[in-house]
Design a protein around this motif. Structure first.
Motif, PDB file in Angstrom:
ATOM      1  N   UNK A  16       0.839  -1.205   0.000  1.00  0.00           N
ATOM      2  CA  UNK A  16       0.000   0.000   0.000  1.00  0.00           C
ATOM      3  C   UNK A  16       0.875   1.255   0.000  1.00  0.00           C
ATOM      4  N   UNK A  17       2.019   1.159  -0.687  1.00  0.00           N
ATOM      5  CA  UNK A  17       2.937   2.311  -0.728  1.00  0.00           C
ATOM      6  C   UNK A  17       3.825   2.169  -1.952  1.00  0.00           C
ATOM      7  N   UNK A  18       4.646   3.192  -2.167  1.00  0.00           N
ATOM      8  CA  UNK A  18       5.496   3.188  -3.351  1.00  0.00           C
ATOM      9  C   UNK A  18       6.948   3.454  -2.935  1.00  0.00           C
ATOM     10  N   UNK A  19       7.881   2.844  -3.666  1.00  0.00           N
ATOM     11  CA  UNK A  19       9.307   3.026  -3.361  1.00  0.00           C
ATOM     12  C   UNK A  19       9.770   4.457  -3.657  1.00  0.00           C
ATOM     13  N   UNK A  20       8.926   5.244  -4.338  1.00  0.00           N
ATOM     14  CA  UNK A  20       9.314   6.634  -4.636  1.00  0.00           C
ATOM     15  C   UNK A  20       9.553   7.448  -3.364  1.00  0.00           C
ATOM     16  N   UNK A  21       8.903   7.071  -2.274  1.00  0.00           N
ATOM     17  CA  UNK A  21       9.084   7.861  -1.050  1.00  0.00           C
ATOM     18  C   UNK A  21      10.510   7.769  -0.535  1.00  0.00           C
ATOM     19  N   UNK A  22      11.232   6.720  -0.932  1.00  0.00           N
ATOM     20  CA  UNK A  22      12.626   6.579  -0.481  1.00  0.00           C
ATOM     21  C   UNK A  22      13.452   7.734  -1.043  1.00  0.00           C
ATOM     22  N   UNK A  23      13.206   8.067  -2.303  1.00  0.00           N
ATOM     23  CA  UNK A  23      13.919   9.205  -2.909  1.00  0.00           C
ATOM     24  C   UNK A  23      13.534  10.510  -2.229  1.00  0.00           C
ATOM     25  N   UNK A  24      12.263  10.634  -1.865  1.00  0.00           N
ATOM     26  CA  UNK A  24      11.823  11.861  -1.171  1.00  0.00           C
ATOM     27  C   UNK A  24      12.557  11.994   0.163  1.00  0.00           C
ATOM     28  N   UNK A  25      12.683  10.893   0.897  1.00  0.00           N
ATOM     29  CA  UNK A  25      13.396  10.932   2.185  1.00  0.00           C
ATOM     30  C   UNK A  25      14.849  11.344   1.953  1.00  0.00           C
ATOM     31  N   UNK A  26      15.470  10.774   0.920  1.00  0.00           N
ATOM     32  CA  UNK A  26      16.874  11.113   0.617  1.00  0.00           C
ATOM     33  C   UNK A  26      16.995  12.588   0.236  1.00  0.00           C
ATOM     34  N   UNK A  27      16.091  13.058  -0.608  1.00  0.00           N
ATOM     35  CA  UNK A  27      16.173  14.443  -1.090  1.00  0.00           C
ATOM     36  C   UNK A  27      15.999  15.425   0.063  1.00  0.00           C
ATOM     37  N   UNK A  28      14.990  15.197   0.888  1.00  0.00           N
ATOM     38  CA  UNK A  28      14.689  16.172   1.945  1.00  0.00           C
ATOM     39  C   UNK A  28      15.794  16.168   3.002  1.00  0.00           C
ATOM     40  N   UNK A  29      16.239  14.986   3.371  1.00  0.00           N
ATOM     41  CA  UNK A  29      17.226  14.903   4.471  1.00  0.00           C
ATOM     42  C   UNK A  29      18.647  15.160   3.986  1.00  0.00           C
ATOM     43  N   UNK A  30      18.883  14.980   2.679  1.00  0.00           N
ATOM     44  CA  UNK A  30      20.248  15.102   2.171  1.00  0.00           C
ATOM     45  C   UNK A  30      21.133  13.940   2.618  1.00  0.00           C
ATOM     46  N   UNK A  31      20.525  12.854   3.098  1.00  0.00           N
ATOM     47  CA  UNK A  31      21.291  11.688   3.545  1.00  0.00           C
ATOM     48  C   UNK A  31      20.732  10.431   2.892  1.00  0.00           C
ATOM     49  N   UNK A  32      21.549   9.399   2.892  1.00  0.00           N
ATOM     50  CA  UNK A  32      21.115   8.164   2.236  1.00  0.00           C
ATOM     51  C   UNK A  32      20.293   7.318   3.199  1.00  0.00           C
ATOM     52  N   UNK A  33      19.470   6.465   2.632  1.00  0.00           N
ATOM     53  CA  UNK A  33      18.827   5.417   3.433  1.00  0.00           C
ATOM     54  C   UNK A  33      18.660   4.216   2.509  1.00  0.00           C
ATOM     55  N   UNK A  34      18.513   3.056   3.115  1.00  0.00           N
ATOM     56  CA  UNK A  34      18.487   1.809   2.346  1.00  0.00           C
ATOM     57  C   UNK A  34      17.054   1.307   2.248  1.00  0.00           C
ATOM     58  N   UNK A  35      16.673   0.860   1.055  1.00  0.00           N
ATOM     59  CA  UNK A  35      15.337   0.264   0.892  1.00  0.00           C
ATOM     60  C   UNK A  35      15.470  -1.187   0.465  1.00  0.00           C
TER      61      UNK A  35
END
Ligand code: UD1
Length: 352
Positions: A39-58
Motif C-alpha cells: 500500500x505504498x510506493x518506493x518513490x518515497x525513499x527518494x523523497x526521504x533522501x532528497x529532503x534529508x540530504x542523507x542516504x537510506x536503504x530500501x
C-alpha cells in the motif's frame, strides 16, 4: 559508527513509516526501510533522501519472510527495530480476517523470532488507539480497558499481548505506541500520505474533494453527542508522530520490559472543524453531505497524553491548521501545476 543508530523500519515506505524515516535520518540515524509495497510506493525513499540530504536503504520484502528478516538484521547491523508493517483498514479486516491476522500477528511473530535469533532486543511497535474500542471515559489514558471491536483492532491487541509476554520472558525493551489519528504531511510538501489503495480516513478523503478528484465528502453522522453533532477525533500531525518514535527509541535504549504510550495531542476536533480548517488552508470549498453514521464509529475519541509527556519527554507541537496546510501543499504539488490555490473560488471570495 555506533550500532544503536542503525534502525530497521518495517513498513518503512508507508505513511507513518516514511515520515519517521525522515525524522530519524535528519537526526543522524541510519535507517533501513523494509516494505512489500502492498500500500505504498518506493518513490518515497527518494523523497526521504532528497529532503534529508542523507542516504537510506530500501529493501523490498514481506514481514513474514523470516530468513529475509534475519539477513537484513545481520547485514545492516541493526540495533533497534520500529515495526510499522501491517494492514490497517477496518472494513477489509472484517471481510478478510485471515490476511489481517497473518500479516499483523504472524508478521510480528516472525520479526520477534528473527530479532531473538540475531540478539536484538529493542523494539518500538505501531499500535493504535483502536485497541481501546468504545471509550469508557475521556480522555483515554493507557490504563483504559482494551476491547477492540473489529479484527484489525484485535490483531493489534493480539500483537501487544504477545509483545508483553515476550518482554516478560527475556531481556527485551518493547515500546508500544498507540496512535490516535495521524494527519498532514512533511512541511517540504515532498512527502505525504500516499496510499495506493482507496483512502477511507478523513483527511485523504477531504483532500480528494479539495483537488476535485471526488465530488463530495460524506460526513458520517451529524447526530452524535458532540458540539456540532459530527465525530470528534484526536488528529495528530504526522511529523509530531514521527518525532514521538525518536523519543520512544531513546526510551528503549535505557529501559527494560514493556510499555505502552498514547501518541495524540489530547485535543479533539470534529469532522466539520477539520473541513473548515482545510477550506481555510487550501482556499478550496469542500462540498459535503451528511450521511448515516459509519458502523463501528464512536462519537468522540481523544487521548490523555500525560504519560508520553512525562516519561518520553515528548508532546505534539503542531496545530490542526498545520496539518491541513501541509496536506494541501503536498497533494496539490503532486497533482501538478493545474491546481493553484489562487484559482479557487473560495480564495477569491476570501481575497476580496
Ligand atoms: C479509523 C479506524 C481506526 C484506525 C484508523 C487508522 C474505523 C471505524 N476506525 O479511525 O480503527 O485505527 O482509522 O487510521 O474505521 N469521516 C467522515 N467521512 C469520511 C471519512 C471519515 O465523516 O469520508 C469521519 C468518521 O466518521 C470519523 C472521523 O471522520 O468521525 C475520522 O475518521 P477516520 O479518519 O476514518 O478515523 P477513525 O474512524 O477515527
Amino acid at each position: 559508527m555506533s550500532r544503536n543508530t542503525n534502525i530497521l523500519l518495517t513498513g518503512g515506505t508507508g505513511y507513518i513509516g516514511s515520515h519517521t524515516a525522515l525524522a530519524l535520518t535528519s537526526r543522524g540515524y541510519n535507517v533501513v526501510l523494509l516494505d512489500n509495497l502492498a500500500n505504498s510506493s518506493a518513490e518515497v525513499v527518494d523523497a526521504v533522501r532528497t529532503i534529508s540530504g542523507r542516504d537510506c536503504t530500501f529493501i523490498e520484502g514481506d514481514i513474514r519472510d523470516g530468513s529475509l528478516l534475519k539477513d537484513v538484521l545481520r547485514k545492516h547491523q541493526i540495533g533497534s527495530v520500529i515495526h510499522f508493517a501491517g494492514l490497517k483498514s477496518v472494513s477489509d479486516s472484517i471481510e478478510d480476517p485471515i490476511s489481517y491476522y497473518s500479516t499483523n500477528v504472524v508478521g510480528t511473530l516472525e520479526l520477534l523470532a528473527a530479532m531473538a535469533s540475531e540478539g536484538i532486543s529493542k523494539l518500538v511497535f505501531s499500535s493504535s488507539a483502536t485497541v481501546y474500542g468504545v471509550p469508557a471515559y475521556l480522555p483515554i489514558d493507557e490504563a483504559h480497558p482494551t476491547s477492540p471491536v473489529n479484527p484489525y483492532g484485535r490483531s493489534k491487541l493480539h500483537c501487544e499481548e504477545i509483545l508483553r509476554d515476550v518482554a516478560a520472558a527475556g531481556d527485551w525493551s518493547i515500546v508500544c505506541l498507540r496512535y490516535f489519528n495521524p494527519a498532514g504531511a512533511h512541511e517540504s510538501a515532498l512527502l505525504g500520505e500516499r496510499p495506493t489503495s482507496r483512502p477511507n480516513n478523513l483527511l485523504p478523503v477531504i483532500s480528494e474533494v479539495a483537488l476535485g478528484q471526488s465530488a463530495t465528502l460524506q460526513v458520517y453522522g451529524n447526530d452524535y453527542d458532540t458540539p456540532d453533532g459530527t465525530g470528534v477525533r484526536d488528529f495528530i500531525h504526522v511529523m509530531d508522530l514521527a518525532e514521538g518514535h525518536e523519543a520512544a527509541l531513546r526510551f528503549a535504549e535505557t529501559s527494560r520490559g514493556f510499555e505502552t504510550f498514547n501518541l495524540g495531542t489530547g485535543q479533539g476536533y470534529s469532522v466539520l472543524e477539520m473541513v473548515q480548517a482545510y477550506e481555510q488552508e487550501s482556499g478550496r470549498s469542500i462540498a459535503r453531505a451528511f450521511s448515516p453514521r459509519r458502523p463501528g464509529d464512536v462519537a468522540s475519541c481523544y487521548a490523555d497524553t500525560s504519560k508520553a509527556s512525562q516519561v518520553l519527554n515528548w508532546q505534539a507541537a503542531r496545530s490542526l491548521h498545520q496539518m491541513c496546510a501541509s496536506s494541501w501543499a503536498n497533494v496539490s504539488a503532486e497533482a501538478g501545476a493545474h491546481v493553484e490555490v489562487s484559482d479557487s473560488p473560495l480564495s477569491k471570495i476570501v481575497d476580496q
